[in-house]
Each structure stands twice: as C-alpha cells, then as structure tokens.
Design a protein around this motif. Structure first.
Motif, PDB file in Angstrom:
ATOM      1  N   LEU A  76      -3.913  20.810 -14.053  1.00 51.32           N
ATOM      2  CA  LEU A  76      -3.661  21.651 -12.883  1.00 51.32           C
ATOM      3  C   LEU A  76      -4.773  21.487 -11.844  1.00 51.32           C
ATOM      4  N   ALA A  77      -6.025  21.437 -12.287  1.00 55.09           N
ATOM      5  CA  ALA A  77      -7.150  21.248 -11.362  1.00 55.09           C
ATOM      6  C   ALA A  77      -7.074  19.880 -10.689  1.00 55.09           C
ATOM      7  N   LEU A  78      -6.725  18.845 -11.435  1.00 60.76           N
ATOM      8  CA  LEU A  78      -6.596  17.506 -10.845  1.00 60.76           C
ATOM      9  C   LEU A  78      -5.467  17.456  -9.812  1.00 60.76           C
ATOM     10  N   LEU A  79      -4.353  18.085 -10.127  1.00 59.01           N
ATOM     11  CA  LEU A  79      -3.247  18.136  -9.165  1.00 59.01           C
ATOM     12  C   LEU A  79      -3.646  18.887  -7.901  1.00 59.01           C
ATOM     13  N   LEU A  80      -4.387  19.952  -8.041  1.00 56.56           N
ATOM     14  CA  LEU A  80      -4.854  20.713  -6.890  1.00 56.56           C
ATOM     15  C   LEU A  80      -5.801  19.880  -6.031  1.00 56.56           C
ATOM     16  N   ILE A  81      -6.696  19.146  -6.652  1.00 58.90           N
ATOM     17  CA  ILE A  81      -7.633  18.299  -5.911  1.00 58.90           C
ATOM     18  C   ILE A  81      -6.879  17.202  -5.177  1.00 58.90           C
ATOM     19  N   VAL A  82      -5.927  16.569  -5.834  1.00 60.09           N
ATOM     20  CA  VAL A  82      -5.136  15.514  -5.187  1.00 60.09           C
ATOM     21  C   VAL A  82      -4.357  16.084  -4.007  1.00 60.09           C
ATOM     22  N   ALA A  83      -3.765  17.255  -4.169  1.00 61.36           N
ATOM     23  CA  ALA A  83      -3.004  17.876  -3.075  1.00 61.36           C
ATOM     24  C   ALA A  83      -3.919  18.206  -1.897  1.00 61.36           C
ATOM     25  N   LEU A  84      -5.104  18.727  -2.164  1.00 63.80           N
ATOM     26  CA  LEU A  84      -6.034  19.050  -1.079  1.00 63.80           C
ATOM     27  C   LEU A  84      -6.498  17.801  -0.343  1.00 63.80           C
TER      28      LEU A  84
ATOM     29  N   TRP B 290      -6.312  21.289 -21.670  1.00 64.78           N
ATOM     30  CA  TRP B 290      -5.645  20.110 -21.098  1.00 64.78           C
ATOM     31  C   TRP B 290      -4.783  20.525 -19.905  1.00 64.78           C
ATOM     32  N   LEU B 291      -4.068  21.614 -20.047  1.00 67.19           N
ATOM     33  CA  LEU B 291      -3.222  22.104 -18.962  1.00 67.19           C
ATOM     34  C   LEU B 291      -4.056  22.519 -17.749  1.00 67.19           C
ATOM     35  N   LEU B 292      -5.150  23.206 -17.994  1.00 65.34           N
ATOM     36  CA  LEU B 292      -6.028  23.621 -16.907  1.00 65.34           C
ATOM     37  C   LEU B 292      -6.637  22.414 -16.194  1.00 65.34           C
ATOM     38  N   THR B 293      -7.033  21.393 -16.936  1.00 67.42           N
ATOM     39  CA  THR B 293      -7.583  20.178 -16.334  1.00 67.42           C
ATOM     40  C   THR B 293      -6.540  19.473 -15.484  1.00 67.42           C
TER      41      THR B 293
ATOM     42  N   PRO C 198     -11.178  17.590 -30.111  1.00 69.35           N
ATOM     43  CA  PRO C 198     -10.312  17.614 -28.933  1.00 69.35           C
ATOM     44  C   PRO C 198     -10.157  19.038 -28.418  1.00 69.35           C
ATOM     45  N   PRO C 199     -10.050  19.170 -27.107  1.00 68.82           N
ATOM     46  CA  PRO C 199      -9.883  20.513 -26.544  1.00 68.82           C
ATOM     47  C   PRO C 199      -8.508  21.091 -26.891  1.00 68.82           C
ATOM     48  N   ALA C 200      -8.441  22.381 -26.773  1.00 73.67           N
ATOM     49  CA  ALA C 200      -7.191  23.079 -27.041  1.00 73.67           C
ATOM     50  C   ALA C 200      -6.166  22.727 -25.949  1.00 73.67           C
ATOM     51  N   PRO C 201      -4.882  22.870 -26.211  1.00 75.37           N
ATOM     52  CA  PRO C 201      -3.852  22.513 -25.215  1.00 75.37           C
ATOM     53  C   PRO C 201      -4.003  23.265 -23.885  1.00 75.37           C
TER      54      PRO C 201
END
Length: 156
Positions: free
Chosen positions: A34-42, A29-32, A23-26
């Motif tokens: 944040l990127a998903l939230l940014l894509i949804v907002a755009l 997970w936070l970066l992923t 599993p990836p480090a925490p």
C-alpha cells in the motif's frame, strides 16, 4: 521428590523462542504494498502536474524577457499579445482564443483574468490596440503587470 514441598515438583515455565524479523506477517506485506502504491501515485501526479504546467513556466520566462525589453513599440505589444494568445490556447483550448481579436480578445482576457481585477479594462484595451496603432496609449510596464497577473502571478 519432597512430599513436604509440592511446589518443588512443578516444572519450570518454558517460553517459546521469539520469532525473527523475517518473514514479516501478512499485514506488513500489505502495508508495504500500500505504501509503495501511494508513493508511485504521488510521483505520477507530481510529474503530470509539472508536465501540464511546463507551458506556464515557459510563458512566464518569456514574459520576464519581454518585461526586460519593454518599450512603447507596436511590435513589442504584438509580441506580448502573441504570448498571451499562446498561453490562452494552452489554458482554454475549448474556447479557441487564437481566433479572437479586437474587442472579443479584450473581453476574453478580462473574463478569464482573476476576479478582483475589474479596473484593468483600460490597460487591456490600450495593450491590445497598441499592437497595431502608431500613437501608443499603453504603458509597457502596466501591460506586462497585467499579463503577469493574468498568467497567475510572478512565481510558478
């Protein structure tokens, strides 16, 4: 054991096994997230902008159709003024432009037109007055050019 060679008594260095991908480090997970939230907002912002400017695209399409049918006819100028009033109602709903007529409508068009177009007053006056006059003073091509300029240019 060799007392002459003390280094031979040392054990080999044992490195720990390398961690796997999962599993990836925490932090990942936070970066992923944040990127998903940014894509949804755009995506949301782009869709909102497209939806809010749909009237402008439709107005430009109607204006281009009017430009193809341009003729010095009071009914044609009335159609052009109706198109501009519908667009003004969408762009400036708080100013209630649909209730304006005559000089108030002319002043509104000139006031809301982009700033560097001061010399268009005769064109706008002729365009507005030609909607109800028999002897037309306005050139339909100049009127459509002003309407295109007022809507914000030839492209969306």
């Amino acid at each position: 054991m060799n007392p002459q060679d003390p280094l031979s008594q040392l054990k080999d260095i044992h490195l720990p096994t390398a961690g796997g991908f999962w599993p990836p480090a925490p932090g990942w997970w936070l970066l992923t997230l944040l990127a998903l939230l940014l894509i949804v907002a755009l995506v949301w912002l782009v869709r909102r902008r497209v939806k809010n400017n749909r009237w402008l695209k439709q107005a430009r399409a109607e204006l281009s159709e009017l430009d193809r049918q341009a003729r010095p006819d009071p009914a044609w100028f009335a159609q052009l003024n109706t198109l501009l009033k519908r667009a003004a109602r969408q762009r400036y709903p708080e100013r209630h432009p649909e209730s304006l007529s005559g000089d108030a409508w002319i002043d509104f068009l000139l006031e809301t037109a982009p700033g560097q177009r001061i010399a268009s007053r005769p064109v706008v006056e002729a365009m507005v007055h030609s909607a109800w006059q028999r002897n037309l003073e306005a050139d339909p091509k100049q009127a459509t050019r002003f309407a295109q300029y007022w809507l914000g240019g030839p492209t969306c």
